[in-house]
Write a protein that holds these residues in place. Structure first.
Motif, PDB file in Angstrom:
ATOM      1  N   UNK A 104      12.843 -17.599 -52.964  1.00  0.00           N
ATOM      2  CA  UNK A 104      13.408 -18.598 -53.800  1.00  0.00           C
ATOM      3  C   UNK A 104      12.760 -19.971 -53.643  1.00  0.00           C
ATOM      4  N   UNK A 105      11.584 -20.098 -53.132  1.00  0.00           N
ATOM      5  CA  UNK A 105      10.773 -21.268 -53.319  1.00  0.00           C
ATOM      6  C   UNK A 105      11.497 -22.393 -52.294  1.00  0.00           C
ATOM      7  N   UNK A 106      11.822 -21.972 -51.027  1.00  0.00           N
ATOM      8  CA  UNK A 106      12.313 -23.210 -50.091  1.00  0.00           C
ATOM      9  C   UNK A 106      11.260 -23.730 -49.705  1.00  0.00           C
ATOM     10  N   UNK A 107      11.687 -25.043 -48.862  1.00  0.00           N
ATOM     11  CA  UNK A 107      10.871 -25.836 -48.152  1.00  0.00           C
ATOM     12  C   UNK A 107      10.732 -24.844 -46.530  1.00  0.00           C
ATOM     13  N   UNK A 108       9.712 -24.236 -46.466  1.00  0.00           N
ATOM     14  CA  UNK A 108       9.477 -23.369 -45.339  1.00  0.00           C
ATOM     15  C   UNK A 108       9.447 -23.809 -44.047  1.00  0.00           C
ATOM     16  N   UNK A 109       8.953 -25.121 -43.862  1.00  0.00           N
ATOM     17  CA  UNK A 109       8.964 -25.687 -42.592  1.00  0.00           C
ATOM     18  C   UNK A 109      10.151 -26.639 -42.351  1.00  0.00           C
ATOM     19  N   UNK A 110      11.244 -26.657 -42.962  1.00  0.00           N
ATOM     20  CA  UNK A 110      12.501 -27.194 -42.670  1.00  0.00           C
ATOM     21  C   UNK A 110      13.599 -26.211 -41.996  1.00  0.00           C
ATOM     22  N   UNK A 111      13.771 -26.427 -40.662  1.00  0.00           N
ATOM     23  CA  UNK A 111      14.707 -25.685 -40.014  1.00  0.00           C
ATOM     24  C   UNK A 111      16.139 -26.227 -40.427  1.00  0.00           C
ATOM     25  N   UNK A 112      17.281 -25.379 -40.714  1.00  0.00           N
ATOM     26  CA  UNK A 112      18.278 -25.940 -41.061  1.00  0.00           C
ATOM     27  C   UNK A 112      19.243 -26.376 -39.577  1.00  0.00           C
ATOM     28  N   UNK A 113      19.841 -27.404 -39.923  1.00  0.00           N
ATOM     29  CA  UNK A 113      20.745 -27.648 -38.687  1.00  0.00           C
ATOM     30  C   UNK A 113      21.471 -26.751 -37.886  1.00  0.00           C
ATOM     31  N   UNK A 114      21.910 -25.757 -38.655  1.00  0.00           N
ATOM     32  CA  UNK A 114      22.864 -24.668 -38.060  1.00  0.00           C
ATOM     33  C   UNK A 114      22.161 -23.461 -37.272  1.00  0.00           C
ATOM     34  N   UNK A 115      20.762 -23.427 -37.921  1.00  0.00           N
ATOM     35  CA  UNK A 115      19.860 -22.373 -37.381  1.00  0.00           C
ATOM     36  C   UNK A 115      19.147 -22.410 -36.189  1.00  0.00           C
ATOM     37  N   UNK A 116      19.163 -21.216 -35.283  1.00  0.00           N
ATOM     38  CA  UNK A 116      18.366 -21.242 -34.233  1.00  0.00           C
ATOM     39  C   UNK A 116      16.973 -20.836 -34.640  1.00  0.00           C
ATOM     40  N   UNK A 117      16.139 -21.236 -33.606  1.00  0.00           N
ATOM     41  CA  UNK A 117      14.763 -21.051 -33.771  1.00  0.00           C
ATOM     42  C   UNK A 117      14.210 -19.679 -34.289  1.00  0.00           C
ATOM     43  N   UNK A 118      14.841 -18.599 -33.808  1.00  0.00           N
ATOM     44  CA  UNK A 118      14.519 -17.413 -34.183  1.00  0.00           C
ATOM     45  C   UNK A 118      15.248 -16.948 -35.472  1.00  0.00           C
ATOM     46  N   UNK A 119      16.342 -17.610 -35.954  1.00  0.00           N
ATOM     47  CA  UNK A 119      16.769 -17.232 -37.312  1.00  0.00           C
ATOM     48  C   UNK A 119      16.031 -18.051 -38.199  1.00  0.00           C
ATOM     49  N   UNK A 120      15.607 -19.171 -38.095  1.00  0.00           N
ATOM     50  CA  UNK A 120      14.752 -19.830 -39.031  1.00  0.00           C
ATOM     51  C   UNK A 120      13.428 -19.120 -39.183  1.00  0.00           C
ATOM     52  N   UNK A 121      12.822 -18.759 -38.225  1.00  0.00           N
ATOM     53  CA  UNK A 121      11.748 -17.995 -38.440  1.00  0.00           C
ATOM     54  C   UNK A 121      11.747 -16.666 -39.282  1.00  0.00           C
ATOM     55  N   UNK A 122      13.081 -16.013 -38.807  1.00  0.00           N
ATOM     56  CA  UNK A 122      13.369 -14.810 -39.595  1.00  0.00           C
ATOM     57  C   UNK A 122      13.407 -15.035 -40.833  1.00  0.00           C
TER      58      UNK A 122
END
Length: 352
Positions: free
Chosen positions: A141-159
């Motif tokens: 989906x062409x996201x900003x891969x380095x941007x962790x969303x406010x509601x995401x845990x670190x593991x969920x972001x990486x996944x």
């Protein structure tokens, strides 16, 4: 001193060679200016490559050379396109096909699955694939891969970002029957964890920071020269096409107080990072020119074989670069580009 320089130049001649990777998006007069070049200018670029007798190879050949540790051949170019826009099929493809040149298209698969009219259809991508073009991974989906969303845990972001890459690779293999393990970072944004994941999966990965590729380049952080907007007139194109890497370069980036920075994203306290490029040839060269995005020429000097550069003013939020060049003789330049990314003062990301 002059004799020592000549001897060192001869010794380094076999390792200073490199190839150049070109990056395009739209080839059109009707699309966003910043990511577009006209069909006429694109044709002029291709004419120049041919007239200067550059060899055009595909990204798979580059992948093979880097895996083997082969010294890359000088005056060689790889042509790439990001996103898979329709103008690549309707305008660029005929220009490349008549020359029988290879090229690579990095596609974000969701846009093609959703049949977005700005993008090629899978049928068109299959036609390019049949011709011999390399169709490769640009996430789903062409996201900003380095941007962790406010509601995401670190593991969920990486996944989530690993899923973006893995899903796109599966779609490419299903539709085209091939998995090349080539990847282009959306927006050219990356971090060390993302690079490590791509390395563990065997990917070669490309950014959007400018510069030539040498056998010593980081395989998960390969530079490309982007063309679009104000970049790409023939004089600019020629100088980039003929650029050379700093031989045996060692790069160090620090904050203003000397703390080492490993990721492109700057810590909140730093806005004028310091770039150091160490190379044996720099002991015998002078006249470095370094530039920062939006600032023009910045402070730079060569001391004891190390080029040191720093912005005059704080870099703005968003993506910025330092570009450093030194005359290599014969109308050519040693070239290095460093990406920097800053958040807004409140810690949020720049809206794009």
């Amino acid at each position: 001193m002059r004799i020592a320089f000549i001897i060192l130049s001869l010794l380094l001649s076999t390792i200073s060679h490199a190839l150049v990777v070109l990056q395009y998006h739209h080839i059109s007069n009707k699309t966003p200016v910043s990511t577009s070049i006209s069909p006429e200018l694109f044709s002029a670029h291709m004419d120049y490559i041919a007239s200067e007798k550059f060899q055009v190879v595909d990204s798979l050949q580059l992948q093979k050379w880097l895996q083997e540790g082969t010294t890359l051949p000088d005056r060689t170019v790889v042509i790439t396109f990001d996103d898979g826009y329709r103008s690549v099929f309707t305008t660029a493809f005929p220009e490349l096909k008549k020359r029988k040149w290879p090229f690579t298209v990095f596609v974000n698969t969701k846009s093609h699955d959703e049949k977005n009219p700005q993008f090629m259809t899978w049928k068109e991508l299959k036609a390019l694939n049949k011709y011999g073009a390399v169709i490769a991974n640009h996430t789903d989906s062409h996201p900003h891969l380095i941007r962790q969303k406010s509601f995401e845990s670190f593991p969920r972001w990486h996944q989530r970002r690993e899923n973006e890459i893995d899903f796109a690779e599966k779609r490419l293999k299903k539709e085209l029957g091939r998995s090349h393990k080539l990847f282009a970072y959306p927006f050219g944004e990356y971090d060390e964890d993302l690079k490590y994941y791509l390395k563990s999966k065997g990917y070669l990965a490309f950014g959007q920071h400018s510069g030539p590729v040498s056998k010593d380049s980081d395989p998960q952080q390969l530079p490309r020269f982007p063309f679009g907007g104000r970049y790409g007139d023939l004089e600019d194109f020629a100088s980039k096409l003929k650029s050379l890497p700093f031989p045996l370069a060692r790069i160090k980036v620090t904050t203003e107080n000397g703390s080492v920075i490993n990721n492109p994203e700057l810590p909140p306290s730093s806005s004028k990072p310091i770039l150091r490029i160490a190379s044996p040839l720099l002991k015998y060269l002078d006249g470095a020119n370094c530039y920062a995005s939006g600032q023009g020429k910045i402070t730079s000097e060569i001391k004891g074989g190390v080029l040191v550069a720093q912005a005059l003013r704080g870099l703005p939020p968003g993506r910025s670069r330092y570009n450093c060049t030194v005359h290599a003789g014969g109308g050519r330049f040693y070239w290095y580009s460093q990406l920097f990314i800053r958040r807004l003062p409140n810690g949020e990301w720049v809206r794009e």
